[in-house]
Design a protein around this motif. Structure first.
Motif, PDB file in Angstrom:
ATOM      1  N   UNK A  63      -2.582 -11.345  -6.405  1.00 57.81           N
ATOM      2  CA  UNK A  63      -1.231 -11.903  -6.234  1.00 57.81           C
ATOM      3  C   UNK A  63      -0.134 -11.191  -7.016  1.00 57.81           C
ATOM      4  N   UNK A  64      -0.490 -10.403  -8.023  1.00 58.39           N
ATOM      5  CA  UNK A  64       0.542  -9.711  -8.795  1.00 58.39           C
ATOM      6  C   UNK A  64       0.684  -8.241  -8.450  1.00 58.39           C
ATOM      7  N   UNK A  65      -0.106  -7.765  -7.477  1.00 59.16           N
ATOM      8  CA  UNK A  65      -0.117  -6.323  -7.172  1.00 59.16           C
ATOM      9  C   UNK A  65       1.274  -5.755  -6.893  1.00 59.16           C
ATOM     10  N   UNK A  66       1.979  -6.368  -5.930  1.00 57.66           N
ATOM     11  CA  UNK A  66       3.217  -5.746  -5.420  1.00 57.66           C
ATOM     12  C   UNK A  66       4.251  -5.523  -6.515  1.00 57.66           C
ATOM     13  N   UNK A  67       4.568  -6.551  -7.316  1.00 57.16           N
ATOM     14  CA  UNK A  67       5.588  -6.308  -8.344  1.00 57.16           C
ATOM     15  C   UNK A  67       5.160  -5.295  -9.402  1.00 57.16           C
ATOM     16  N   UNK A  68       3.872  -5.255  -9.745  1.00 59.62           N
ATOM     17  CA  UNK A  68       3.429  -4.267 -10.742  1.00 59.62           C
ATOM     18  C   UNK A  68       3.569  -2.857 -10.158  1.00 59.62           C
ATOM     19  N   UNK A  69       3.206  -2.714  -8.886  1.00 58.53           N
ATOM     20  CA  UNK A  69       3.297  -1.397  -8.247  1.00 58.53           C
ATOM     21  C   UNK A  69       4.763  -0.997  -8.054  1.00 58.53           C
ATOM     22  N   UNK A  70       5.603  -1.981  -7.676  1.00 60.72           N
ATOM     23  CA  UNK A  70       7.033  -1.681  -7.507  1.00 60.72           C
ATOM     24  C   UNK A  70       7.644  -1.198  -8.821  1.00 60.72           C
ATOM     25  N   UNK A  71       7.210  -1.758  -9.928  1.00 59.72           N
ATOM     26  CA  UNK A  71       7.805  -1.408 -11.222  1.00 59.72           C
ATOM     27  C   UNK A  71       7.239  -0.118 -11.802  1.00 59.72           C
ATOM     28  N   UNK A  72       6.024   0.272 -11.382  1.00 62.51           N
ATOM     29  CA  UNK A  72       5.356   1.384 -12.072  1.00 62.51           C
ATOM     30  C   UNK A  72       4.986   2.552 -11.159  1.00 62.51           C
ATOM     31  N   UNK A  73       4.967   2.304  -9.842  1.00 65.02           N
ATOM     32  CA  UNK A  73       4.500   3.349  -8.919  1.00 65.02           C
ATOM     33  C   UNK A  73       2.999   3.567  -8.991  1.00 65.02           C
ATOM     34  N   UNK A  74       2.259   2.587  -9.534  1.00 65.94           N
ATOM     35  CA  UNK A  74       0.806   2.743  -9.687  1.00 65.94           C
ATOM     36  C   UNK A  74       0.105   2.831  -8.334  1.00 65.94           C
ATOM     37  N   UNK A  75      -1.057   3.480  -8.337  1.00 68.21           N
ATOM     38  CA  UNK A  75      -1.942   3.505  -7.178  1.00 68.21           C
ATOM     39  C   UNK A  75      -2.773   2.227  -7.171  1.00 68.21           C
ATOM     40  N   UNK A  76      -3.053   1.700  -5.967  1.00 64.05           N
ATOM     41  CA  UNK A  76      -3.874   0.491  -5.864  1.00 64.05           C
ATOM     42  C   UNK A  76      -5.281   0.855  -5.385  1.00 64.05           C
ATOM     43  N   UNK A  77      -6.281   0.388  -6.123  1.00 64.91           N
ATOM     44  CA  UNK A  77      -7.668   0.642  -5.728  1.00 64.91           C
ATOM     45  C   UNK A  77      -8.423  -0.670  -5.605  1.00 64.91           C
ATOM     46  N   UNK A  78      -9.409  -0.680  -4.703  1.00 60.89           N
ATOM     47  CA  UNK A  78     -10.252  -1.869  -4.521  1.00 60.89           C
ATOM     48  C   UNK A  78     -11.575  -1.407  -3.924  1.00 60.89           C
ATOM     49  N   UNK A  79     -12.470  -2.347  -3.729  1.00 59.03           N
ATOM     50  CA  UNK A  79     -13.683  -2.078  -2.954  1.00 59.03           C
ATOM     51  C   UNK A  79     -13.267  -1.550  -1.575  1.00 59.03           C
ATOM     52  N   UNK A  80     -13.992  -0.548  -1.110  1.00 58.12           N
ATOM     53  CA  UNK A  80     -13.689   0.046   0.202  1.00 58.12           C
ATOM     54  C   UNK A  80     -13.584  -1.026   1.287  1.00 58.12           C
ATOM     55  N   UNK A  81     -14.520  -1.980   1.264  1.00 58.62           N
ATOM     56  CA  UNK A  81     -14.534  -2.987   2.328  1.00 58.62           C
ATOM     57  C   UNK A  81     -13.579  -4.138   2.076  1.00 58.62           C
ATOM     58  N   UNK A  82     -12.911  -4.152   0.912  1.00 55.87           N
ATOM     59  CA  UNK A  82     -11.882  -5.173   0.685  1.00 55.87           C
ATOM     60  C   UNK A  82     -10.528  -4.684   1.176  1.00 55.87           C
ATOM     61  N   UNK A  83     -10.469  -3.429   1.668  1.00 57.17           N
ATOM     62  CA  UNK A  83      -9.178  -2.871   2.092  1.00 57.17           C
ATOM     63  C   UNK A  83      -8.588  -3.620   3.285  1.00 57.17           C
ATOM     64  N   UNK A  84      -9.472  -4.271   4.094  1.00 63.47           N
ATOM     65  CA  UNK A  84      -8.954  -5.069   5.228  1.00 63.47           C
ATOM     66  C   UNK A  84      -8.252  -6.328   4.723  1.00 63.47           C
ATOM     67  N   UNK A  85      -8.659  -6.801   3.552  1.00 67.01           N
ATOM     68  CA  UNK A  85      -8.130  -8.080   3.062  1.00 67.01           C
ATOM     69  C   UNK A  85      -7.027  -7.903   2.021  1.00 67.01           C
ATOM     70  N   UNK A  86      -6.927  -6.731   1.420  1.00 61.12           N
ATOM     71  CA  UNK A  86      -5.924  -6.492   0.377  1.00 61.12           C
ATOM     72  C   UNK A  86      -4.904  -5.500   0.920  1.00 61.12           C
ATOM     73  N   UNK A  87      -3.620  -5.909   1.009  1.00 63.68           N
ATOM     74  CA  UNK A  87      -2.617  -5.001   1.568  1.00 63.68           C
ATOM     75  C   UNK A  87      -2.379  -3.759   0.701  1.00 63.68           C
TER      76      UNK A  87
END
Ligand SMILES: [Zn+2]
Length: 265
Positions: A63-87
């Motif tokens: 739930x906090x991914x978007x604002x952290x990425x917007x503020x830092x430009x960080x790359x988002x990583x997850x389980x390969x098969x969670x990519x369908x569920x995590x934007x």
């Protein structure tokens, strides 16, 4: 590795983590649900967040991914098969992959059970630093994650057998939630004579803060009933609740029944 365990103090008692390379102060944010707090802590430490890592897709972790990425430009990583569920995931991870940040390097573990696409991150330690396991909602202090929100207890058992039980005693455990006191009470409900669990619970009642307490795999072997499947008291309790003879139980059935009993406890 520099570690900040950040309690969110929400109704689910989530923990998020900042892990930084000591030389570059580049950091990984694990499950930064309280984005404002995460960004504030990182800023205060002078760490720059380069990677956001999600252990799994549940909202209280992403739930906090978007604002952290917007503020830092960080790359988002997850389980390969969670990519369908995590934007907006930039990189899908698999077992054995390495997650790098500055000179910090973590090993990716594929640990299904709580959900079917769940990763843990493992730091293998140095001469002066103990190893560390960031285990999301698989292993908790004195307990394990639920399996009725998209996972399965039989699969969780396999993850424990293959990946958690073999870990060394000195591995530090950093879970996704603080449920330790309640879990200790459950452990003692199942194994009333467990003196390690009794004494740790007494320390919390006497004021030890769960937020500053870090267990290890060695401690979990003593206090966590899901690491104690062969204990007579644990087995006889399960046999009684199933109305069967204790000789008919094996570790797998004991684990699965413990998880089911915990669901309703
Ligand atoms: Zn979860």
């Amino acid at each position: 590795m520099l570690i900040r365990q950040i309690p969110i103090r929400n109704s689910l008692s989530n923990y998020m983590y900042l892990l930084a390379c000591e030389e570059t102060l580049e950091a990984i944010a694990i499950d930064p649900l309280d984005h404002a707090l995460c960004l504030r802590v990182a800023k205060g430490l002078g760490w720059s967040i380069k990677v956001v890592a999600n252990t799994h897709h549940h909202h209280d972790h992403i739930g906090g991914n978007d604002p952290v990425i917007a503020a830092t430009g960080a790359q988002l990583v997850s389980h390969l098969e969670a990519m369908q569920s995590i934007p907006n995931v930039n990189r899908g991870l698999q077992a054995g992959d390495t997650l790098q940040c500055g000179k910090l390097s973590l090993k990716v573990m594929d640990t299904p059970g709580h959900t079917l696409s769940h990763i843990c991150l493992f730091f293998s330690g140095t001469e002066t630093e103990k190893p560390a396991l960031f285990c999301g909602d698989t292993l908790f202090n004195a307990g394990i994650g639920r399996c009725d929100l998209g996972g399965a207890p039989e699969i969780m058992y396999q993850t424990f057998v293959e990946q958690f039980y073999p870990l060394a005693d000195d591995v530090r455990v950093f879970p996704g939630h603080d449920y330790i006191e309640n879990n200790l009470q459950f452990a003692l409900d199942r194994e009333p004579d467990n003196q390690s669990a009794q004494s740790l619970l007494a320390q919390f009642k006497a004021g030890l803060s769960a937020e500053s307490y870090v267990s290890t795999i060695g401690v979990e072997r003593e206090i966590n009933v899901f690491f104690r499947l062969d204990q007579a008291q644990v087995r006889s309790g399960i046999a009684e609740s199933l109305g069967t003879d204790v000789s008919r139980l094996d570790d797998r059935l004991t684990f699965v029944c413990l998880r089911r009993i915990r669901d309703k406890w």
